[in-house]
Write a protein that holds these residues in place. Sequence first.
Motif, mmCIF file in Angstrom:
data_model
loop_
_atom_site.group_PDB
_atom_site.id
_atom_site.type_symbol
_atom_site.label_atom_id
_atom_site.label_comp_id
_atom_site.label_asym_id
_atom_site.label_seq_id
_atom_site.Cartn_x
_atom_site.Cartn_y
_atom_site.Cartn_z
ATOM 1 N N PHE B 727 0.829 -1.209 0.000
ATOM 2 C CA PHE B 727 0.000 0.000 0.000
ATOM 3 C C PHE B 727 0.864 1.261 0.000
ATOM 4 N N GLY B 728 2.103 1.114 -0.475
ATOM 5 C CA GLY B 728 3.001 2.272 -0.526
ATOM 6 C C GLY B 728 3.743 2.527 0.769
ATOM 7 N N ALA B 729 3.631 1.627 1.746
ATOM 8 C CA ALA B 729 4.245 1.851 3.055
ATOM 9 C C ALA B 729 5.750 1.571 3.029
ATOM 10 N N ARG B 730 6.498 2.302 3.826
ATOM 11 C CA ARG B 730 7.906 1.994 4.054
ATOM 12 C C ARG B 730 8.055 1.405 5.449
ATOM 13 N N GLY B 731 8.085 2.243 6.444
ATOM 14 C CA GLY B 731 8.286 1.782 7.804
ATOM 15 C C GLY B 731 8.566 2.995 8.642
ATOM 16 N N VAL B 732 8.836 2.788 9.934
ATOM 17 C CA VAL B 732 9.028 3.953 10.795
ATOM 18 C C VAL B 732 9.935 3.685 11.989
ATOM 19 N N GLY B 733 10.229 2.434 12.297
ATOM 20 C CA GLY B 733 10.856 2.074 13.573
ATOM 21 C C GLY B 733 12.052 2.892 14.027
ATOM 22 N N GLU B 734 13.116 2.898 13.228
ATOM 23 C CA GLU B 734 14.358 3.494 13.729
ATOM 24 C C GLU B 734 14.505 5.001 13.517
ATOM 25 N N PRO B 735 14.073 5.539 12.365
ATOM 26 C CA PRO B 735 14.371 6.940 12.086
ATOM 27 C C PRO B 735 13.989 7.958 13.174
ATOM 28 N N PRO B 736 12.884 7.786 13.903
ATOM 29 C CA PRO B 736 12.562 8.835 14.883
ATOM 30 C C PRO B 736 13.656 9.060 15.928
ATOM 31 N N LEU B 737 14.301 7.971 16.351
ATOM 32 C CA LEU B 737 15.398 8.154 17.308
ATOM 33 C C LEU B 737 16.577 8.841 16.626
ATOM 34 N N ILE B 738 16.865 8.417 15.412
ATOM 35 C CA ILE B 738 18.024 8.958 14.700
ATOM 36 C C ILE B 738 17.886 10.464 14.526
ATOM 37 N N GLY B 739 16.672 10.907 14.194
ATOM 38 C CA GLY B 739 16.472 12.339 13.972
ATOM 39 C C GLY B 739 16.469 13.146 15.248
ATOM 40 N N ALA B 740 16.041 12.525 16.335
ATOM 41 C CA ALA B 740 15.842 13.306 17.564
ATOM 42 C C ALA B 740 17.155 13.797 18.166
ATOM 43 N N VAL B 741 18.157 12.914 18.204
ATOM 44 C CA VAL B 741 19.386 13.251 18.942
ATOM 45 C C VAL B 741 20.066 14.513 18.379
ATOM 46 N N PRO B 742 20.370 14.542 17.064
ATOM 47 C CA PRO B 742 21.061 15.738 16.565
ATOM 48 C C PRO B 742 20.233 17.016 16.670
ATOM 49 N N ALA B 743 18.916 16.901 16.605
ATOM 50 C CA ALA B 743 18.096 18.116 16.719
ATOM 51 C C ALA B 743 18.244 18.724 18.116
ATOM 52 N N VAL B 744 18.286 17.862 19.130
ATOM 53 C CA VAL B 744 18.448 18.360 20.501
ATOM 54 C C VAL B 744 19.843 18.984 20.660
ATOM 55 N N LEU B 745 20.853 18.314 20.112
ATOM 56 C CA LEU B 745 22.215 18.854 20.240
ATOM 57 C C LEU B 745 22.325 20.197 19.520
ATOM 58 N N GLY B 746 21.701 20.286 18.359
ATOM 59 C CA GLY B 746 21.734 21.541 17.609
ATOM 60 C C GLY B 746 21.049 22.657 18.380
ATOM 61 N N ALA B 747 20.016 22.297 19.108
ATOM 62 C CA ALA B 747 19.303 23.307 19.889
ATOM 63 C C ALA B 747 20.177 23.814 21.035
ATOM 64 N N ILE B 748 20.961 22.924 21.628
ATOM 65 C CA ILE B 748 21.869 23.345 22.704
ATOM 66 C C ILE B 748 22.896 24.326 22.138
ATOM 67 N N GLN B 749 23.389 24.005 20.958
ATOM 68 C CA GLN B 749 24.359 24.895 20.317
ATOM 69 C C GLN B 749 23.724 26.262 20.037
ATOM 70 N N ASP B 750 22.502 26.237 19.540
ATOM 71 C CA ASP B 750 21.812 27.485 19.210
ATOM 72 C C ASP B 750 21.587 28.323 20.476
ATOM 73 N N ALA B 751 21.255 27.628 21.563
ATOM 74 C CA ALA B 751 20.948 28.348 22.799
ATOM 75 C C ALA B 751 22.208 28.935 23.425
ATOM 76 N N THR B 752 23.307 28.171 23.353
ATOM 77 C CA THR B 752 24.490 28.562 24.135
ATOM 78 C C THR B 752 25.611 29.139 23.282
ATOM 79 N N GLY B 753 25.546 28.909 21.993
ATOM 80 C CA GLY B 753 26.653 29.345 21.148
ATOM 81 C C GLY B 753 27.811 28.374 21.147
ATOM 82 N N THR B 754 27.674 27.270 21.847
ATOM 83 C CA THR B 754 28.742 26.271 21.863
ATOM 84 C C THR B 754 28.154 24.924 21.464
ATOM 85 N N ALA B 755 28.858 24.239 20.584
ATOM 86 C CA ALA B 755 28.310 22.997 20.044
ATOM 87 C C ALA B 755 28.846 21.793 20.803
#
Lengths: 278, 776
Positions: B727-755
């Motif tokens: 029905f055109g489906a792929r899947g979803v299991g792993e990607p949500p974790l993969i995407g979450a970590v760097p987004a949080v780290l990037g936000a820390i960098q944005d907030a503090t100016g240090t990566a």
Amino acid sequence: MFYRPDTFAAALRLKADHAAAIKPISGGTDLVVGLNRGQSLGVDVLDLTAAKDYRRIDHADGSLILSGGTTFAQLEQLDIACLARAAASVGGPQIRNRGTIAGNLATASPAGDGSVALLALDAEVELAHADRGTRWLRLIDYFEDYRQTALGDDELISHVRIPTPSALQASAWYKIGKRGAVNISLVCAAAARFLDGRICLAFGSVAPIPMRAVQTEKLLQGQPLTGALLHQAAQAASAEVKPIDDWRASADYRKAMCAVLARRVLEQLQTDDERQMP
Amino acid sequence: MNQPVRPDVPPSPTPYAAPPHGVVGQSCGRLDGATKTTGAIKYGADLFWGRAELFVKVVRSEHAHAEVKSIITSEARAVDQVMGVYTHNDMPGTNLQGLILRDHEVLTSGRVRYMGDAIALVVAESEATARLGADAVQVEYEPLPVIDSIESALAKDAYPLYKAGNIMGGKRIRKGNVDEALAGAAVVVTESFETQSVDHAFLDLEAGVACYQDDLLTIEAPGQWVHEERRLIALALGLEPEHIRIIQPATGGAFGGREDISIQIYLGLAALKHPGKTIAMRLDRAESVRARHKRHAMRIEYTLGAKSDGSLTAAKVTVYSDEGAYASTGPAVMRKAASHATGPYRVPNVSVDVYGVHTNNNPTGAMRGFGACQMAIAYEGMMDRLAIKLEMDRFDLRIKNLIQSGDEVTTGQHIQVATAVECAEAAMGKFREVNGGLLVQPDEAHLRRGFGMSVICFGLGYGDGFPDCARARVAFDDAGKAVVYTGGVDVGQGLINMVAQVAADELGLQLDNVRVVAADTALTDESGSSSATRQTYFTGNAVKLAAEEVKEELLDIAGAHLQLHPHEIELTSGFARAIHVPGKEIAIKELVAQGKKRGYKLDQQAQFKPGTLCEDFDTGQSPRSFVTYLFGAHVSQVLVDIETGEVKVERHIACHDVGKAINPQAVRGQITGGVAQGIGMALMEEVISKKGRILNGNFTDYILPTIKDVPHVECIVLENTDPGGPFGARGVGEPPLIGAVPAVLGAIQDATGTAPNILPCTPERVWRMLQDGTNA
Ligand SMILES: Cc1cc2nc3c(=O)[nH]c(=O)nc-3n(C[C@H](O)[C@H](O)[C@H](O)COP(=O)(O)OP(=O)(O)OC[C@H]3O[C@@H](n4cnc5c(N)ncnc54)[C@H](O)[C@@H]3O)c2cc1C
């Protein structure tokens, strides 16, 4: 044997008679952790939770008298900022519904949030013996060494006495942990200012015992809490505490945090006038 | 401009083209939901408490690295109620386990290589006496030097853990000319990252039962791939696989943590030694953490070059991965790390070297993200750093470099449907719904707010030439219910509903007319593991194919009855209906009864086995390394206390293109859970060990996020049809974790100016980073 007396007097009798051979249990939130890890108590158990009036909070001439079985959930409701907020920071709802102030003081963990808040309130603990009666000790004299207290083998913690909100001008609390709940303090701080001008400052997780920063307090007595004084106090607090390095946090970090938290909790004690002062 | 005149004629009908028209796409409640809610369903621990006659305890190594000089079992045997004590000498088979290399002794014969290694097995009449027996086993060790980090393993004079040394293997990618491209780049950014060891921390601890009777060894314990477990157990115990039956009990979470064999071979050995008895075993949290594999900690050195307009020109990446004591799925994790080293970005010149390094830490293997997770931390961290260096907007820089449909990823594979840009725009669009994306800074001087983003891709399935096949059977039972048989295991992710909804949709049935038989080697065929985000795509397809076969039979049966050609009939809501003649219909139940009488089988099997091509040994290139790719994008907003280092995630948006959400609620559940796990990895989770001994092997000290640490996750589910998925489906299991970590780290960098570049970002690490300008 598992004893579950329905009066505190009966509990005191059992404790006096069996001394170290019987272990009191209140909320069980410290004791059962050990059991779950396979440690055996090796002694009889004295369940205090059925004892009448073990959960009461009473007012008596300028003081609040908390029974030993007062839970964190009850403390959260009090109108005493540092104690209510410390209680609210403990564990999760389940732990706050079970865990008690007597258990916190008896465990005497350096990270005991309730103990730190009570220390800042200059609270007193009542140690009771079936025959010898009771004795009141200031908490600052109660904590002796790592997980060692003045509580005798044959005694129980019956009450804790703290100044009522009317004797308190302000109090404050701050805790740093690794997450938002069910959180062991990496460092916590509590401060209180009384109507007579006294200021007390206490820290958790920075010494073998929940500690009062008495040197820092000396700097503060009778002085307006100006910005400059807060700065000085922060440095003094950081110098006064004796944290260790462990894998939860380094001593460096803990020392630095004592300065940050000292300033934060003391700022909250400031009057509006003091806030204007450099 | 003159538009050509077009008559308003609708397209001609194609009655046999079947988009989902039934329960696919509906958030149907879990078929196993009621029994899970009431507790009637049996998890491993329920079996443990229910039927056990004998109990097993394992004696584990006291040293992270030592020669076992002697094992004395006589005292243990003498313990009251102890029925048997077994060592490597009692193993009837190869005594080896391990998913790829089979390099790990089930019961150690000579050398222990980490503190989870098993030395002996005690069988007793109660769990307590089994424990007493285990305590009475005397093991004499000759300690060896302990290698407890990548650095110490690579040191010049490091003790060699294996004959071949401490490097287990590697993987490389060579594309274009990296050195030349870097030399010619307008900007070059270099950084190194350290990711941590993470525990799967599923709540349902390893527990199960086994029994050997009538020449059949039955093991009921939670895994992730019952048929592979049967193969491995058979070899280790010297049995033929047909003499083993594996049944998966209800399972509470896996995340890759059940891919390696856990208690199954111990249970099997004890059962063989005590025929006819029901044997039980369980791990407590401490033993589970101590014994089981972890996520690879990685050191990633990354150099990224770009033109002054931001177009990426080159990436040079070196990865050292802590494989721990044994290979587990490490070789595959390394390969996946390499093929995902530049993520969803167009980079013409790439050089990647991944090295697996043995230590005396826990073996490391599969965990949600499987190497791609660590690489996303690196490539997204690099994009943030590059944006700063170029003084370019982080979002624009990403959009500029993201692959479009038809472009190739690092391995040279052209991606048919690449929706990275769409995901990124959707996630940012959602973020900007609040205040146009402008963050209001708090009044308190010590609090800083910031946001970060990530765009990721993920190759679905085993890929890389590894045989990947799903099988399914769909049949009608005598009561007229459709039964789906699948070897796939439901570890809590919702496989049971997925297969049921696919079959129900295909057969025009309501969900309550479908039942599922899953993950029992005696009743179902091999369908591969519940891992690699593959079951919806693979087993979903196999189920759909089998159901299509049954559907053809039903339509033939109905055709005769309704006097219509099968193309003129549709199956829907439990009926076969004439498409063009209202009211002309027959209940499918009726058809089934008729069909069985008329000699139709109504019982069909199908397999789905799309090939992939192994990545080239020297270059890592492959025209089709993965069957399809998934894309996702996250935006995370954090509040950082710059004095204490505390970080709070205030908002988190996650957009994933799943092709088709077979069950949208289940998809949102996977996304929300993945984000929670990602926040844990970004901010707090970390297995801390010293000299190979884990210091925080319990949930007081291994810090998992609580509900206070995870905001309501704003899920965006995109459905760009996958040409090959059910029905055109792929899947979803792993990607949500993969995407979450760097987004949080990037936000820390944005907030503090240090990566940040070391995980997890605990308060102390963030504080230190702000003191020193780096958290290294
Ligand atoms: C998940 C979890 C989270 C937690 N989080 C926190 C936290 O955030 N902050 C914190 O400070 N603590 C925390 N704790 C620890 C614990 O909840 C507290 O220390 C609590 O105050 C203990 O009280 P209790 O009544 O449960 O003690 P119990 O376990 O019943 O007893 C603890 C000790 O006190 C003794 N004792 C109990 N009552 C008396 C008495 N009347 N007289 C003499 N001795 C007595 C017992 O013999 C025992 O030695 C946590 C514990 C858990 C399990």
